[in-house]
Design an enzyme around this catalytic site. Sequence first.
Site, PDB file in Angstrom:
ATOM      1  N   ARG A 127       0.675  -1.092   0.106  1.00  0.00           N
ATOM      2  CA  ARG A 127      -0.146  -0.034   0.014  1.00  0.00           C
ATOM      3  C   ARG A 127       0.937   1.190  -0.303  1.00  0.00           C
ATOM      4  NH1 ARG A 127      -1.936  -3.806   3.902  1.00  0.00           N
ATOM      5  NH2 ARG A 127      -4.097  -4.284   3.563  1.00  0.00           N
ATOM      6  N   LYS A 185      -2.066  -2.911   7.956  1.00  0.00           N
ATOM      7  CA  LYS A 185      -3.260  -2.487   8.796  1.00  0.00           C
ATOM      8  C   LYS A 185      -3.282  -3.120  10.238  1.00  0.00           C
ATOM      9  CE  LYS A 185      -6.192  -1.027   5.103  1.00  0.00           C
ATOM     10  NZ  LYS A 185      -7.555  -1.163   4.220  1.00  0.00           N
ATOM     11  N   HIS A 216      -2.922   2.408  -5.817  1.00  0.00           N
ATOM     12  CA  HIS A 216      -3.582   1.153  -5.451  1.00  0.00           C
ATOM     13  C   HIS A 216      -3.575   0.325  -6.609  1.00  0.00           C
ATOM     14  CE1 HIS A 216      -4.757  -0.144  -1.708  1.00  0.00           C
ATOM     15  NE2 HIS A 216      -6.141  -0.761  -1.998  1.00  0.00           N
ATOM     16  N   ARG A 225      -1.029  -1.946  -6.867  1.00  0.00           N
ATOM     17  CA  ARG A 225      -1.166  -3.090  -5.865  1.00  0.00           C
ATOM     18  C   ARG A 225      -2.190  -4.149  -6.611  1.00  0.00           C
ATOM     19  NH1 ARG A 225      -1.270  -4.616  -0.349  1.00  0.00           N
ATOM     20  NH2 ARG A 225      -3.191  -5.095   0.561  1.00  0.00           N
ATOM     21  N   HIS A 251      -3.632  -9.218   3.652  1.00  0.00           N
ATOM     22  CA  HIS A 251      -5.183  -9.412   4.068  1.00  0.00           C
ATOM     23  C   HIS A 251      -5.489 -10.363   4.895  1.00  0.00           C
ATOM     24  CE1 HIS A 251      -6.281  -8.300  -0.805  1.00  0.00           C
ATOM     25  NE2 HIS A 251      -5.997  -7.177   0.224  1.00  0.00           N
ATOM     26  N   TYR A 256      -9.811 -10.790  -6.709  1.00  0.00           N
ATOM     27  CA  TYR A 256      -8.724 -10.709  -7.857  1.00  0.00           C
ATOM     28  C   TYR A 256      -9.041 -11.984  -8.631  1.00  0.00           C
ATOM     29  CZ  TYR A 256      -6.576  -7.088  -5.139  1.00  0.00           C
ATOM     30  OH  TYR A 256      -6.206  -5.880  -4.514  1.00  0.00           O
TER      31      TYR A 256
END
Length: 329
Positions: free
Chosen positions: A175, A199, A271, A274, A297, A306
């Site tokens: 990111r 995150k 993004h 990414r 994730h 995806y």
Amino acid sequence: MAGPADAIRFAWRAVRTYEELPEALRGLISSYLNHLAVERGTARSTLDSYARDLRRYADYLAESGIAALPEVKAHHLSGFLAELREGGRGQPPLAASSAARALVAARGLHRFAQAEGVLDVDVAREITPPSPPKRLPKALPVADVLRLLDNAGGEDVRGLRDRALLELLYSSGARISEAVGLDIDDIDDSERTVLLDGKGGRQRLVPVGRPALSALGAYLVRARPVLAARGHGSPAVFLNSRGTRLSRQSAWNALKSAAERAGITSGVSPHVLRHSFATHLLEGGADVRVVQELLGHASVTTTQVYTLITVNTLREVYATAHPRAQAGE
């Protein structure tokens, strides 16, 4: 400076027949909007949207013979949701996201009414907003990514920095916040990895390809010392012209400039690199759980979106290449 009451009045000014609403509904909606403005600090734009949504809800209830919220049953809310999605009574249908917002506003009104003692039972809790359709992440073709990276920057200090940044974004799937948050100690040349802070405070080690490591090496040796001399010893990998950590906006500008030089007219953002990283890995045969780990994730469900891209690609190739794909049409 306008206060919360002004915001509420502004929101209701867009309603032409506010006075025609049943008094109990009108008073409760005003109290709810006032609660959002004063006690919750809700933004004026959100108040405006909620006022419009609740006006439509009140219209629907009044048309159904409902004069006060305690008279509402679950089927009334279901009917309201159906009207939002399909249109009716001269009202146009709404997109899924707008319909979901309107139902959220109505549910919030019911929850507020129960908290205030107006309702004994909150029937709105039984009705859930519609799930928005899955939006496929945008990915650039490999050729476009390579052209973008070829135009990432020149041999000056800024050009070396921007090339290293964009190469890293595509090579690692980081990111933009993770990339600009990198410190020197987070790069391991011998292992060819970078340590990313993701995150929720989750860290992950991600391998980096040789082109990205080469671009990083050129930047760290030939450009970063020049930038660092202008600052006060920042540990950041990517520095701005003042020798402090590069901002996300500056990183975005570097990508935008590279896209313009490469002649890529479709919308490009950090993004997008990414998304391209993930899509190209899956198209190359990578397992979805490996890609999940690389992207950081928490759930594989997030990564599986995806796979929809790769399935679509396979379907297009099949439709154009297989001699019997179009049989019977």
